[in-house]
Design a protein around this motif. Sequence first.
Motif, mmCIF file in Angstrom:
data_model
loop_
_atom_site.group_PDB
_atom_site.id
_atom_site.type_symbol
_atom_site.label_atom_id
_atom_site.label_comp_id
_atom_site.label_asym_id
_atom_site.label_seq_id
_atom_site.Cartn_x
_atom_site.Cartn_y
_atom_site.Cartn_z
ATOM 1 N N ASN A 52 17.772 35.268 -30.725
ATOM 2 C CA ASN A 52 18.389 34.810 -29.483
ATOM 3 C C ASN A 52 19.847 34.412 -29.767
ATOM 4 O O ASN A 52 20.108 33.535 -30.582
ATOM 5 C CB ASN A 52 17.567 33.606 -28.984
ATOM 6 N N ARG A 53 20.776 35.054 -29.078
ATOM 7 C CA ARG A 53 22.199 34.801 -29.319
ATOM 8 C C ARG A 53 22.578 33.338 -29.070
ATOM 9 O O ARG A 53 23.345 32.742 -29.818
ATOM 10 C CB ARG A 53 23.027 35.708 -28.393
ATOM 11 N N GLU A 54 22.019 32.765 -28.004
ATOM 12 C CA GLU A 54 22.386 31.408 -27.609
ATOM 13 C C GLU A 54 22.064 30.387 -28.712
ATOM 14 O O GLU A 54 22.771 29.405 -28.905
ATOM 15 C CB GLU A 54 21.648 31.056 -26.307
ATOM 16 N N VAL A 56 22.257 30.880 -31.875
ATOM 17 C CA VAL A 56 23.308 30.959 -32.888
ATOM 18 C C VAL A 56 24.571 30.256 -32.390
ATOM 19 O O VAL A 56 25.225 29.512 -33.136
ATOM 20 C CB VAL A 56 23.599 32.434 -33.236
ATOM 21 N N ARG B 61 21.164 42.111 -34.937
ATOM 22 C CA ARG B 61 21.544 42.202 -33.529
ATOM 23 C C ARG B 61 21.039 40.961 -32.810
ATOM 24 O O ARG B 61 19.995 40.419 -33.138
ATOM 25 C CB ARG B 61 20.908 43.440 -32.899
ATOM 26 N N LEU B 62 21.790 40.557 -31.805
ATOM 27 C CA LEU B 62 21.386 39.364 -31.059
ATOM 28 C C LEU B 62 21.004 39.758 -29.636
ATOM 29 O O LEU B 62 21.618 40.645 -29.051
ATOM 30 C CB LEU B 62 22.539 38.355 -31.026
ATOM 31 N N ARG B 63 19.989 39.079 -29.100
ATOM 32 C CA ARG B 63 19.596 39.383 -27.721
ATOM 33 C C ARG B 63 20.035 38.248 -26.791
ATOM 34 O O ARG B 63 20.264 37.119 -27.232
ATOM 35 C CB ARG B 63 18.081 39.601 -27.600
ATOM 36 N N ALA B 64 20.161 38.557 -25.504
ATOM 37 C CA ALA B 64 20.556 37.536 -24.525
ATOM 38 C C ALA B 64 19.418 36.534 -24.358
ATOM 39 O O ALA B 64 18.243 36.869 -24.535
ATOM 40 C CB ALA B 64 20.869 38.200 -23.195
ATOM 41 N N ASP B 65 19.784 35.297 -24.031
ATOM 42 C CA ASP B 65 18.772 34.247 -23.851
ATOM 43 C C ASP B 65 18.129 34.391 -22.469
ATOM 44 O O ASP B 65 18.502 33.694 -21.528
ATOM 45 C CB ASP B 65 19.442 32.877 -24.004
#
Lengths: 477, 95
Positions: A52-54, A56, B61-65
Amino acid sequence: MQWETVIGLEIHAQLATHSKIFSGASTAYGAEPNTQACLVSLGYPGVLPVLNREVVVMAARFGMAIGANVSQRSVFARKNYFYPDLPKGYQISQLELPIVEGGHIDIVLEDGTEKRINLTRAHLEEDAGKSMHENMEGQTGIDLNRAGTPLLEIVSEPELSSAKEAVAYMRRIHQLVRYIGISDGNMQEGSFRCDANVSVRPVAQAELGTRAELKNLNSFRFIEKAINLEVERQIELIEDGGKVVQETRLYDSDRDETRSMRSKEEANDYRYFPDPDLLPVVLDDEFLQAARESLPELPQAKAQRFMSEYSLKAADVELLTAARATADYFEAVTAEIDDPKMAANWVSGELSAALNRDNLEIEVSKIDAASLAGLLKRIQDNTISGKIAKDVFAAMWEEGGDADSIIDSKGLKQITDTGALETIVDQVIADNPDQVEQFRAGKEKVLGFLVGQIMKASQGKANPGQVNQILRTKLST
Amino acid sequence: MALSKQEIEYIAHLARLEIDQGEIPDYEAKLGKIIDFINDLEHADTADLLPMAHPLAMNQRLRADEVTETDERDYLQANASKISGGLYVVPRVIE
């Protein structure tokens, strides 16, 4: 022998994301058991974690707020152990390359001096599920809704030397994570909890004593009590010729004691290794810059600004900046009425008292900043006295509505008509000849009594300043 | 390098594997070979190399929350050996 206490804290803050750290399952608190436990949360074979980007961004924001190094390359590792609330058989965590390294927090000690506490690291990991033992007929029920909720584990250096310091440090971290919007800090719901590593050693001994780990302390009061009990236990044990064993201990608030949970010897063999399901997390300059720009004004900077910009006392500022929502509320009020002192007094006085009484957070206050400003304006323009304003405040709190309509409907408008006031003053003078005599004989104090009588006769609606003036004029003639 | 009988038993315990005493010599031989292989790797000169955390030279890779999963409890719990009130039921884990 003189003993010295050494404490290090590991704080677990649940990050305030919508979805889990490695899957799109919801993290909302209080759902029916296992309705937010997807295949990834359940550890099904063949599923893969996607970060999850948030999570990070939030960790980076925390690192920046404490002046730490935010690693541009960090790695997730598997921490292996068996427990039913962790169905995969390992927790995804970080070991060798955590996302945040170093940093510091300044705490204020009881004597008012500051002490800098260094942090070792802060790393990302997933929370486990919950085990229920009540009403399970000798078995255990597992709810995996919490499994996979993102956690930031914040590790301090062993630099805290008393239970009070540990609490002061934890409060600062609690304040900070809420300020920067990365955790709701709700301790009842377990969003913010802490383990304490506690040891004692003779003063002047360089080497650390053997530590015991106190698990899952979830209130500031319990932390202080548990650490104090543990320190006492260790000192007594050593003074009686015993030895502290490295172990995990649980604080029992009902019995007010700490007791051994399990020997750590074996549980400690976690066999960490890099998680092959996750690639290294690499943060470019652009990512870090965006995280930096998302940082709000930090508590200590805000406190400094409040002191210089609004000329408020340190004690008022401490209260007003304790939470970001309180500071925002105060600033909204003072922007309307242009009187920081008055705004500060009301926010930290009547408003705080009412919130405490109803056990409400300021975000859901029954009187919002604009409404409070509306009330205070009526003090400023002499429509009502400060005393009546408190009654209006209480009415607004209980019944809702704005200040003006309450002042109107209850007929609380201050009597500013000089003629009407003079009539009341004359009456009070006539009714209290003895006191009038005493005042004229030089007893200044009696004036307060007479003003009080006039205020009472006017049902609090007279303007005290005006009353004083009229009274003095009449008594001197 | 050979592992001791105690080490084999300890490793089996950590992995929650039940092994027969009779199987231990077999594990000793096989695990010993793995240890020997690791020992061989120790001789490689890695002074100028960066530690590698993953064999792929790529970044995470990062995913949206966003919440993308729906409640599939009934479907998933059909696989469980025992459930009660929405909970997965397991043998008691604390005394």
